[in-house]
Structure formats: structure tokens, C-alpha cells
Design a protein around this motif. Structure first.
Motif, short mmCIF file in Angstrom:
data_model
loop_
_atom_site.label_atom_id
_atom_site.label_comp_id
_atom_site.label_asym_id
_atom_site.label_seq_id
_atom_site.Cartn_x
_atom_site.Cartn_y
_atom_site.Cartn_z
N THR A 34 19.41 46.42 40.76
CA THR A 34 18.78 45.10 39.14
C THR A 34 18.73 44.32 40.81
O THR A 34 18.82 43.12 41.27
N ALA A 35 17.01 43.78 40.82
CA ALA A 35 16.78 42.92 41.42
C ALA A 35 15.51 42.03 40.82
O ALA A 35 14.56 42.58 39.43
N LEU A 37 11.37 47.51 47.88
CA LEU A 37 10.28 46.40 46.78
C LEU A 37 9.87 45.57 47.67
O LEU A 37 9.54 45.33 48.81
N LYS A 38 8.52 45.06 46.66
CA LYS A 38 8.02 44.46 47.58
C LYS A 38 7.42 42.71 45.99
O LYS A 38 6.95 44.32 44.92
N ALA A 39 7.62 42.56 46.27
CA ALA A 39 7.43 41.06 44.99
C ALA A 39 5.67 40.38 45.02
O ALA A 39 5.51 40.48 46.13
N TYR A 46 12.28 39.75 45.15
CA TYR A 46 12.89 39.91 44.82
C TYR A 46 14.93 39.83 45.18
O TYR A 46 14.85 40.17 46.65
N ALA A 47 15.92 38.95 44.41
CA ALA A 47 17.16 38.74 44.75
C ALA A 47 17.78 40.29 44.25
O ALA A 47 17.25 40.14 42.73
N ASN A 91 18.23 40.76 49.52
CA ASN A 91 16.81 40.71 49.02
C ASN A 91 16.19 40.95 50.10
O ASN A 91 15.68 41.52 50.85
N THR A 92 14.91 40.37 49.00
CA THR A 92 13.43 41.48 50.24
C THR A 92 12.77 40.35 51.24
O THR A 92 11.17 40.23 51.60
N LEU A 93 13.02 38.84 51.02
CA LEU A 93 12.52 38.47 52.21
C LEU A 93 12.75 38.74 53.33
O LEU A 93 13.40 39.47 54.18
N ASN A 94 11.43 37.90 54.21
CA ASN A 94 11.52 37.75 55.94
C ASN A 94 11.60 36.59 56.74
O ASN A 94 11.51 35.33 55.28
#
Length: 200
Positions: A192-193, A101-103, A161-162, A148-151
Motif C-alpha cells: 500500500t503506497a 512506483l513514481k509519484a 510514495y511511502a 519509500n520512493t525517495l532518492n
């Protein structure tokens, strides 16, 4: 003549009893003598939930699913116990693995995708042993799921996205005419993101 009538009535009675006895049985038998049976839903659900390492970043709570179990049993009979076979039988829009995923500002606010996992469990001594073996596979999948998609390098204002997850899992077995039992497991993980903005 009376003996013939009595014999006919007894035979009819026996047939009726045998038909009633079969009504409460969830097992199926195909033309080659293989018997397909559902497993105890509690055993596989507990195994999938208990096998997850507490150190995993996310926890997936698994429940049973009657539709998935029915599809798994049908797939065993059709000798199509694989991703495509189960997917077609359930009619579900599922993927083989959850995509990355990428927001961004143009990404949807919520993304919901379901992954299907199908496994044949070999060399299990019994239903409980098969469930434990499947539980180990479940844990290997869950430990790779991201919260989540955090770096670490992301700054305030970054969209991300959480993710939350839920799952279903079922198990069934087939017994051939030689008495050999093979266990099969099918499960889904739904991600579910929800899109959020990082605040620091």
C-alpha cells in the motif's frame, strides 16, 4: 436369510463409519493415488516472519489465508502449481512482481498492488525443514522491498510514495504412491503506497 440381513446391516454400518471418518480429513487424493495435504499454518507463517533479517528496510507480517491454501491444494491436484494456476484459482488481481512506483502531481494518492509468489520446495526432510527453506526465499524477496520512493537527491516539495506491506503465506504437500513428499508454498505481499510531499 437372517444371516444375509445381519451381514447387510454390518456392511452398511462399516460403510457409514468409513464415510464419517473421511469427513474430518482435509487431505485429498486424486486419481493417480497422490495424496494432497495442507501443512500446519503456524509452521510456515512463523518461518516467513522469523526468517526476515532485522537489517531489512521493511518488515512484512505474514498471516495464513484459507482461500489461498484451498487454491494451492487444488493447483497441486491439477498439476498447475505456478503463478497462472494459483491466480486463476483465487480469482485475484495479482502481479508476478511489484512494479516500480513514481509519484507525480497526477499520480493517485494511494496505490495498492498484490504480488503472488509460488514455490516448490524440493529435498526437504520434513514440514519444518520445508518451511525454513521457504523462509529464506521470503527474506530474499522482502530485503528488496523499498520503504519509500525517495532518492538522496530529492528536494523539498518532491512527491513520493511511502510504502507499507502485509503478507499471507500457506504450504501444502503431495505424497505420491511411492511415498515421496513434495512441499509447495504460495504467498502474497500487498503493498500500500500513500503519496506524500517531502518537507525539508
Amino acid at each position: 436369510m437372517k444371516l444375509k440381513k445381519i451381514a447387510s446391516l454390518v456392511l452398511a454400518g462399516l460403510m457409514a463409519v468409513s464415510m464419517l471418518a473421511g469427513c474430518g480429513d482435509n487431505s485429498n487424493s486424486n486419481n493417480n493415488g497422490t495424496v494432497v495435504e495442507p501443512s500446519n499454518s503456524t509452521i510456515i507463517v512463523d518461518a516467513a516472519n522469523d526468517a526476515q533479517d532485522p537489517a531489512n528496510k521493511v518488515k512484512v507480517t505474514f498471516t495464513s489465508d484459507a482461500k489461498l491454501l484451498s487454491a494451492l491444494q487444488d493447483a497441486i491436484e491439477l498439476k498447475a502449481v505456478d503463478f497462472d494456476g494459483i491466480r486463476m484459482l483465487t480469482g485475484a488481481n495479482v502481479v508476478a512482481q511489484l512494479p516500480t512506483l513514481k509519484a507525480t502531481d497526477t499520480s493517485p494518492d494511494e496505490v495498492v498492488e498484490t504480488m503472488l509468489v509460488v514455490r516448490e520446495v524440493r529435498d526437504a526432510l520434513n514440514e519444518t525443514a520445508a518451511a525454513k527453506m521457504a523462509g529464506k526465499v521470503v527474506n530474499e524477496i522482502v530485503e528488496d522491498l523499498k520503504k519509500n520512493t525517495l532518492n538522496d537527491s530529492d528536494k523539498a516539495g518532491t512527491k513520493y510514495y511511502a510504502c507499507s506491506y502485509e503478507g499471507t503465506i500457506v504450504m501444502a504437500s503431495s505424497t505420491d504412491i511411492a511415498g515421496h513428499v513434495t512441499y509447495y508454498v504460495a504467498g502474497t505481499i500487498t503493498r500500500t503506497a500513500a503519496k506524500k510531499t517531502l518537507e525539508r
